[in-house]
Design a protein around this motif. Structure first.
Motif, mmCIF file in Angstrom:
data_model
loop_
_atom_site.group_PDB
_atom_site.id
_atom_site.type_symbol
_atom_site.label_atom_id
_atom_site.label_comp_id
_atom_site.label_asym_id
_atom_site.label_seq_id
_atom_site.Cartn_x
_atom_site.Cartn_y
_atom_site.Cartn_z
ATOM 1 N N TYR A 210 -2.228 -6.203 8.491
ATOM 2 C CA TYR A 210 -1.792 -5.236 7.380
ATOM 3 C C TYR A 210 -1.118 -6.270 6.376
ATOM 4 N N LEU A 211 -0.602 -7.402 7.083
ATOM 5 C CA LEU A 211 0.169 -8.169 6.262
ATOM 6 C C LEU A 211 -0.822 -9.119 5.369
ATOM 7 N N ALA A 212 -2.030 -9.289 5.968
ATOM 8 C CA ALA A 212 -2.887 -10.108 5.193
ATOM 9 C C ALA A 212 -3.943 -9.148 4.189
ATOM 10 N N GLU A 213 -3.481 -7.671 3.961
ATOM 11 C CA GLU A 213 -3.800 -7.033 3.061
ATOM 12 C C GLU A 213 -2.921 -6.140 2.149
ATOM 13 N N PRO A 214 -2.352 -6.932 1.268
ATOM 14 C CA PRO A 214 -1.248 -6.254 0.400
ATOM 15 C C PRO A 214 -1.851 -5.302 -0.592
ATOM 16 N N GLU A 215 -3.134 -5.469 -0.758
ATOM 17 C CA GLU A 215 -3.864 -4.223 -1.650
ATOM 18 C C GLU A 215 -3.701 -2.761 -1.043
ATOM 19 N N TYR A 216 -3.435 -2.636 0.373
ATOM 20 C CA TYR A 216 -3.040 -1.733 1.102
ATOM 21 C C TYR A 216 -1.669 -0.776 0.700
ATOM 22 N N ILE A 217 -0.744 -1.605 0.232
ATOM 23 C CA ILE A 217 0.614 -1.223 -0.102
ATOM 24 C C ILE A 217 0.545 -0.023 -1.020
ATOM 25 N N PRO A 218 -0.086 -0.047 -1.952
ATOM 26 C CA PRO A 218 -0.067 1.462 -3.034
ATOM 27 C C PRO A 218 -0.527 2.493 -2.301
ATOM 28 N N VAL A 220 -0.358 3.211 0.940
ATOM 29 C CA VAL A 220 0.883 3.690 1.749
ATOM 30 C C VAL A 220 1.829 4.359 0.863
ATOM 31 N N ALA A 221 2.179 3.802 -0.306
ATOM 32 C CA ALA A 221 3.178 4.623 -1.209
ATOM 33 C C ALA A 221 2.609 5.878 -1.564
ATOM 34 N N ALA A 222 1.293 6.118 -1.892
ATOM 35 C CA ALA A 222 0.928 7.353 -2.279
ATOM 36 C C ALA A 222 0.693 8.456 -1.088
ATOM 37 N N ARG A 223 0.639 7.833 -0.061
ATOM 38 C CA ARG A 223 0.722 9.007 1.261
ATOM 39 C C ARG A 223 2.329 8.852 1.936
ATOM 40 N N ALA A 261 5.423 8.717 -5.831
ATOM 41 C CA ALA A 261 4.193 7.986 -5.903
ATOM 42 C C ALA A 261 2.971 8.813 -5.296
ATOM 43 N N LYS A 262 3.507 10.165 -4.983
ATOM 44 C CA LYS A 262 2.737 11.011 -4.403
ATOM 45 C C LYS A 262 1.126 11.122 -4.966
ATOM 46 N N ASP A 263 0.198 10.679 -4.053
ATOM 47 C CA ASP A 263 -1.191 11.015 -4.258
ATOM 48 C C ASP A 263 -1.473 10.100 -5.599
ATOM 49 N N ASP A 264 -0.733 9.103 -5.940
ATOM 50 C CA ASP A 264 -1.199 8.348 -7.214
ATOM 51 C C ASP A 264 -2.192 7.285 -6.856
ATOM 52 N N SER A 265 -3.315 7.408 -7.120
ATOM 53 C CA SER A 265 -4.455 6.519 -6.965
ATOM 54 C C SER A 265 -4.335 5.214 -7.775
ATOM 55 N N GLU A 266 -3.848 5.595 -9.122
ATOM 56 C CA GLU A 266 -3.644 4.276 -9.955
ATOM 57 C C GLU A 266 -2.248 3.107 -9.824
ATOM 58 N N SER A 268 -0.398 0.191 -8.900
ATOM 59 C CA SER A 268 -0.569 -1.184 -8.661
ATOM 60 C C SER A 268 0.196 -1.622 -7.420
ATOM 61 N N VAL A 269 -0.046 -2.795 -6.826
ATOM 62 C CA VAL A 269 0.854 -3.410 -5.802
ATOM 63 C C VAL A 269 2.334 -3.778 -6.520
ATOM 64 N N ALA A 270 2.085 -4.338 -7.662
ATOM 65 C CA ALA A 270 3.369 -4.627 -8.220
ATOM 66 C C ALA A 270 4.173 -3.585 -8.629
ATOM 67 N N ASP A 271 3.651 -2.382 -9.053
ATOM 68 C CA ASP A 271 4.553 -1.054 -9.158
ATOM 69 C C ASP A 271 4.995 -0.575 -7.804
ATOM 70 N N ALA A 272 4.324 -0.470 -6.828
ATOM 71 C CA ALA A 272 4.799 0.008 -5.334
ATOM 72 C C ALA A 272 5.749 -0.760 -4.939
ATOM 73 N N LEU A 273 5.785 -1.935 -5.138
ATOM 74 C CA LEU A 273 6.806 -2.721 -4.619
ATOM 75 C C LEU A 273 8.210 -2.538 -5.418
ATOM 76 N N GLU A 274 7.887 -2.155 -6.702
ATOM 77 C CA GLU A 274 9.173 -2.417 -7.660
ATOM 78 C C GLU A 274 9.888 -1.089 -7.409
ATOM 79 N N GLN A 275 8.943 0.092 -6.908
ATOM 80 C CA GLN A 275 9.499 1.411 -6.522
ATOM 81 C C GLN A 275 10.483 1.077 -5.281
ATOM 82 N N LEU A 276 9.908 0.510 -4.235
ATOM 83 C CA LEU A 276 10.321 0.138 -3.015
ATOM 84 C C LEU A 276 11.654 -0.433 -3.073
ATOM 85 N N ALA A 277 11.923 -1.187 -4.088
ATOM 86 C CA ALA A 277 12.977 -1.918 -4.161
ATOM 87 C C ALA A 277 14.317 -0.974 -4.967
ATOM 88 N N GLN A 278 13.798 0.024 -5.403
ATOM 89 C CA GLN A 278 14.726 0.871 -6.072
ATOM 90 C C GLN A 278 15.370 2.028 -5.104
#
Length: 279
Positions: A210-218, A220-223, A261-266, A268-278
């Motif tokens: 999964y470390l090689a698949e950053p596109e999976y991060i959003p 995870v956030a949505a779920r 981020a519940k069920d947010d299909s839109e 992005s990786v950057a947005d998900a990481l920014e939320q994780l840092a808050q």
């Protein structure tokens, strides 16, 4: 160009193997006998290193010093080196945080030039080829790269800021080490219920990281809204089996940061990481 004399602090399994590679392009590689164990002495001898009696002698004779020691000792060791007013190049190659690397650079500067280093991979023996990542002043990182040219230690310069190499190391360590602990916990839990072989079969269907698949991060956030409670249930199961549940509870706590981020299909990786840092 004259070959440099290099000092290694201290020849553990990684340090001795790296030092043996450095010896290829060095006039000598020194190590300090003072306070070292018979096992260290045996490793140093096998690696062809030259013993000296004191740290002072090692520092006086070495133009480049490589620090490879247990992470907890890195700062104290640098402070001891600074106390001897070392003026050469100090390669801080331990698995430490970027903040600690920066503190070490402050301890040793401006008298010494500090290169932040990070070894990723196994010791360079029996065909293993780890990479030594470097960051710091360009002239110094270039010099260190030259030490390992043509050896089993590959090098790669990341940039000019002390802390970059350490950041890469701890980022990689966070996944590689923690994921192995999680694998042990998951296997232990499954074994309690005699389903460990089935768990292995399920896991064997996936071969990538999964470390090689950053596109999976959003995703995870949505779920996260439902994954968090699942991990709490898994943590309860670990505890009931006599296994430590804290890692899974911490993961559930991290997932809670994605509450919006519940069920947010839109997302992005950057947005998900920014939320994780808050918080």
């Amino acid at each position: 160009m004259d070959k440099p004399t290099i000092g290694i602090l201290h020849p553990g399994s990684m340090g001795a193997a790296v030092a043996a590679c450095a010896a290829t392009n060095a006039a000598a590689v020194l190590w300090c006998l003072q306070g070292r164990s018979p096992a260290s002495a045996a490793r140093a001898e096998q690696a062809g290193l030259t013993p000296v009696s004191t740290l002072r002698e090692l520092l006086d004779r070495s133009g480049i010093v490589i620090s490879l020691c247990p992470p907890a000792a890195a700062e104290d060791l640098a402070r001891e080196v600074a106390g001897h007013a070392f003026t050469g190049t100090y390669v801080e190659a331990n698995a430490i945080s970027p903040e600690r690397a920066e503190r070490i650079a402050s301890l040793l500067g401006p008298a010494a030039t500090v290169v932040d280093g990070a070894v990723v991979g196994s010791p360079p023996v029996r065909g293993k080829t780890p990479t030594l990542y470097l960051s710091g002043p360009t002239a110094a990182t270039t010099t260190v790269e030259g030490i390992f040219a043509g050896t089993a230690v590959r090098t790669r310069a990341l940039g000019t800021e002390v802390g970059q190499a350490s950041a890469l190391k701890v980022s990689y360590t966070a996944y590689q080490k923690a994921s192995r602990v999680l694998a042990a916990l998951a296997t232990g839990m499954a074994r309690q219920y005699d389903v460990d072989q089935e768990l292995l079969e399920v896991a064997s269907r996936r071969s990538t990281s999964y470390l090689a698949e950053p596109e999976y991060i959003p995703k995870v956030a949505a779920r996260a809204w439902r994954w968090g409670p699942e991990l709490e249930e898994a943590a309860d199961t670990l505890a009931a089996a006599g296994l430590p549940p804290e890692m899974l509870r911490a993961a559930a706590s991290a997932l809670a940061r994605w509450h919006g981020a519940k069920d947010d299909s839109e997302l992005s990786v950057a947005d998900a990481l920014e939320q994780l840092a808050q918080p």
